[in-house]
Every structure is written in C-alpha cells, then in structure tokens.
Design a protein around this motif. Structure first.
Motif, PDB file in Angstrom:
ATOM      1  N   LEU A 164       0.490   2.206  -5.621  1.00  0.00           N
ATOM      2  CA  LEU A 164      -0.548   3.255  -5.309  1.00  0.00           C
ATOM      3  C   LEU A 164       0.205   4.226  -4.479  1.00  0.00           C
ATOM      4  O   LEU A 164       0.031   5.572  -4.875  1.00  0.00           O
ATOM      5  CB  LEU A 164      -1.791   2.582  -4.676  1.00  0.00           C
ATOM      6  N   ILE A 165       0.980   3.960  -3.762  1.00  0.00           N
ATOM      7  CA  ILE A 165       1.501   4.836  -2.929  1.00  0.00           C
ATOM      8  C   ILE A 165       2.812   5.504  -3.566  1.00  0.00           C
ATOM      9  O   ILE A 165       2.939   6.759  -3.537  1.00  0.00           O
ATOM     10  CB  ILE A 165       2.202   4.200  -1.674  1.00  0.00           C
ATOM     11  N   ALA A 166       3.557   4.726  -4.408  1.00  0.00           N
ATOM     12  CA  ALA A 166       4.492   5.508  -5.278  1.00  0.00           C
ATOM     13  C   ALA A 166       3.816   6.204  -6.390  1.00  0.00           C
ATOM     14  O   ALA A 166       4.518   7.380  -6.701  1.00  0.00           O
ATOM     15  CB  ALA A 166       5.196   4.617  -6.115  1.00  0.00           C
ATOM     16  N   PHE A 167       2.623   5.997  -6.968  1.00  0.00           N
ATOM     17  CA  PHE A 167       1.994   6.792  -7.705  1.00  0.00           C
ATOM     18  C   PHE A 167       1.657   8.066  -7.138  1.00  0.00           C
ATOM     19  O   PHE A 167       1.979   9.057  -7.696  1.00  0.00           O
ATOM     20  CB  PHE A 167       0.821   6.088  -8.406  1.00  0.00           C
ATOM     21  N   ILE A 168       1.195   7.980  -5.975  1.00  0.00           N
ATOM     22  CA  ILE A 168       0.794   9.340  -5.165  1.00  0.00           C
ATOM     23  C   ILE A 168       1.965  10.116  -4.809  1.00  0.00           C
ATOM     24  O   ILE A 168       1.840  11.457  -5.009  1.00  0.00           O
ATOM     25  CB  ILE A 168       0.046   9.164  -3.975  1.00  0.00           C
ATOM     26  N   ALA A 169       2.917   9.342  -4.488  1.00  0.00           N
ATOM     27  CA  ALA A 169       4.118  10.125  -4.441  1.00  0.00           C
ATOM     28  C   ALA A 169       4.883  10.970  -5.559  1.00  0.00           C
ATOM     29  O   ALA A 169       5.191  11.920  -5.434  1.00  0.00           O
ATOM     30  CB  ALA A 169       5.201   9.386  -3.704  1.00  0.00           C
ATOM     31  N   GLY A 170       4.898  10.159  -6.720  1.00  0.00           N
ATOM     32  CA  GLY A 170       5.116  10.768  -7.970  1.00  0.00           C
ATOM     33  C   GLY A 170       4.417  12.012  -8.384  1.00  0.00           C
ATOM     34  O   GLY A 170       4.776  12.909  -8.978  1.00  0.00           O
TER      35      GLY A 170
END
Length: 88
Positions: free
Chosen positions: A21-27
C-alpha cells in the motif's frame, strides 16, 4: 502480557504488513509529480510553437512582398523586351 493497541511496535507491524500500500501511494505521488512537470513541458512547447508561427508569418509576409516586386520587375522586363523587339 497485554499489548497496547496503539504502540510503536504495532505501528511498525502495520508498516511492515502494508508495504504494498505504501509503495502504491508512493507510485501515485510520483506519477502525479511527473504529470505536473509534463504540463510545464507542454506549456513551454506551446510557447515555442506560437513564436515559430509568428516568425513564419513575418517571413511569409516578407516573401510575399518580395514576390510581388519580382513579378513587377518581370513585367517591366517583358515590356522592355517587347519594345526592343518592335524597334528592331
């Protein structure tokens, strides 16, 4: 042993378990930032195109005036040739 519902270890566990989820938001944030810079590039390109169109219009106007002058010179030369031929 009781665990606190809102302790630092629970927060770290939450982060560890939701890395995707953190990686998705950062993307998404990265993508939005790239799109914003793309808008700046588009505006810059649009300004360049407008200035090139203005220069082209000026050059076309100047070339049109030169073409008119060349045409009048050709007409004058044709008149002179016909006058010289008639006198000979």
């Amino acid at each position: 042993m009781t665990t606190r519902p809102y302790g630092p270890m629970n927060f770290l566990d939450f982060l560890r378990n939701s890395w995707f989820l953190i990686a998705f938001i950062a993307g998404v944030i990265y993508w939005a930032a790239r799109q914003d810079s793309s808008l700046d590039d588009l505006a810059r390109a649009n300004n360049r195109i407008t200035s090139l169109e203005n220069r082209t219009t000026i050059l076309e106007t100047g070339l049109g005036q030169i073409q008119i002058k060349i045409d009048t010179i050709r007409e004058d030369i044709a008149l002179i040739k016909s006058a010289v031929i008639k006198t000979n």
